[in-house]
Design an enzyme around this catalytic site. Structure first.
Site, mmCIF file in Angstrom:
data_model
loop_
_atom_site.group_PDB
_atom_site.id
_atom_site.type_symbol
_atom_site.label_atom_id
_atom_site.label_comp_id
_atom_site.label_asym_id
_atom_site.label_seq_id
_atom_site.Cartn_x
_atom_site.Cartn_y
_atom_site.Cartn_z
ATOM 1 N N CYS A 134 -10.969 5.790 27.211
ATOM 2 C CA CYS A 134 -12.067 4.932 26.662
ATOM 3 C C CYS A 134 -13.046 4.242 27.938
ATOM 4 C CB CYS A 134 -11.616 3.718 25.620
ATOM 5 S SG CYS A 134 -12.916 2.650 25.033
ATOM 6 N N ASP A 189 -18.053 11.077 18.281
ATOM 7 C CA ASP A 189 -17.922 9.847 19.206
ATOM 8 C C ASP A 189 -19.232 9.188 19.491
ATOM 9 O OD1 ASP A 189 -17.305 8.062 21.026
ATOM 10 O OD2 ASP A 189 -15.866 8.940 22.162
ATOM 11 N N HIS A 221 -13.323 8.920 18.731
ATOM 12 C CA HIS A 221 -13.032 8.097 19.912
ATOM 13 C C HIS A 221 -11.801 7.401 19.800
ATOM 14 C CE1 HIS A 221 -14.470 5.559 23.288
ATOM 15 N NE2 HIS A 221 -13.633 4.635 22.535
#
Length: 253
Positions: A134, A189, A221
């Site tokens: 991330c 995502d 994600h």
């Protein structure tokens, strides 16, 4: 199964003291070193388990609390399992910390993390590997571009805004990178849309960086994070396969 030791350490930075989790195989080493950058939910038991798994493969792994300026981990109280209903309330607490971070401060911190690894008697000499998740994927790329002589390999998984139109987007450092890079995006995502995937690929290719960028079909994600609803077991295992292969190619055994 290789026995692993894990402990908490403090890393002195220019702005204070960052708490961090360290894992390594049982024994005195030395072991190839890896800097592990957290996702936005922060340093927590799941990331420690991931670090332990990586350490069991023969690595010294440092997982710093990137939010240390706001307090020691856990900076935000998290449920054992992060479901979609919990996310809005958590991000109300997380976003101010994210916005307070600057590339300059983060790379000053990175210098401290890399210095800690270089000074550790458990660490083998030479450049390190980096893995990030991330927000950590951007930190991995930025660190590889800021300290090219210190980084042999860097990987990022379900990264966010790696190649935005911002003046300080991480992909703009591509020309400084000497490490081998691997990025695995999720096709579900919104934080890394197709135009950014293409822009990152072009920047790395134009800069002559040894790299591979892939899109994991059907993944969301956060697919590596088993304590969240975004977890995808198949994609997570694929991430381990690619990450370990990258480090086996590039880090001194």
């Amino acid at each position: 199964m290789t026995a692993v030791r894990g402990t908490t350490v403090d890393v002195t930075t220019a702005d204070g003291v960052a708490d961090a989790y360290v894992a390594h195989p049982d024994g005195d080493g030395p072991f190839p070193a890896v800097l592990f950058y957290m996702d936005a939910f922060g340093l927590r038991p799941h990331l420690e388990k991931m670090a332990d798994r990586l350490a069991a493969e023969g690595y010294l792994v440092l997982v710093p609390n990137v939010f240390y300026r706001a307090g020691r981990a856990p900076v935000v109280e998290l449920p054992d399992f992060i479901d979609p209903a919990a996310r809005p309330g958590l991000f109300e607490q997380i976003m101010p910390m994210l916005r307070s971070l600057t590339p300059e401060g983060l790379m000053s911190d990175a210098r401290a993390y890399l210095g800690w690894l270089a000074d550790s008697p458990l660490a083998a000499g030479g450049p390190v590997g980096i893995t990030g998740y991330c927000m950590g994927a951007g930190l991995a790329l930025r660190t590889a571009g800021t300290y090219p002589d210190r980084v042999a390999a860097a990987a990022g998984f379900h990264g966010a805004n790696l190649a935005s139109e911002a003046d300080d987007s991480p992909h703009l450092l591509a020309g400084e990178v000497t490490a081998e890079l691997y990025f695995a995006h999720a096709d579900q995502d919104s934080a890394m849309p197709v135009e950014q995937i293409d822009r990152l690929e072009k920047a790395l290719t134009d800069a002559g960086v040894t790299h591979r960028c892939e899109v994991y079909a059907g993944a969301h994600h956060g697919y590596t994070q088993a304590d969240t609803a975004a977890y995808d077991a198949e994609a997570a295992e694929r991430h381990w396969t690619e990450l370990l292969a990258l480090f086996e190619r590039t880090l001194t055994p």
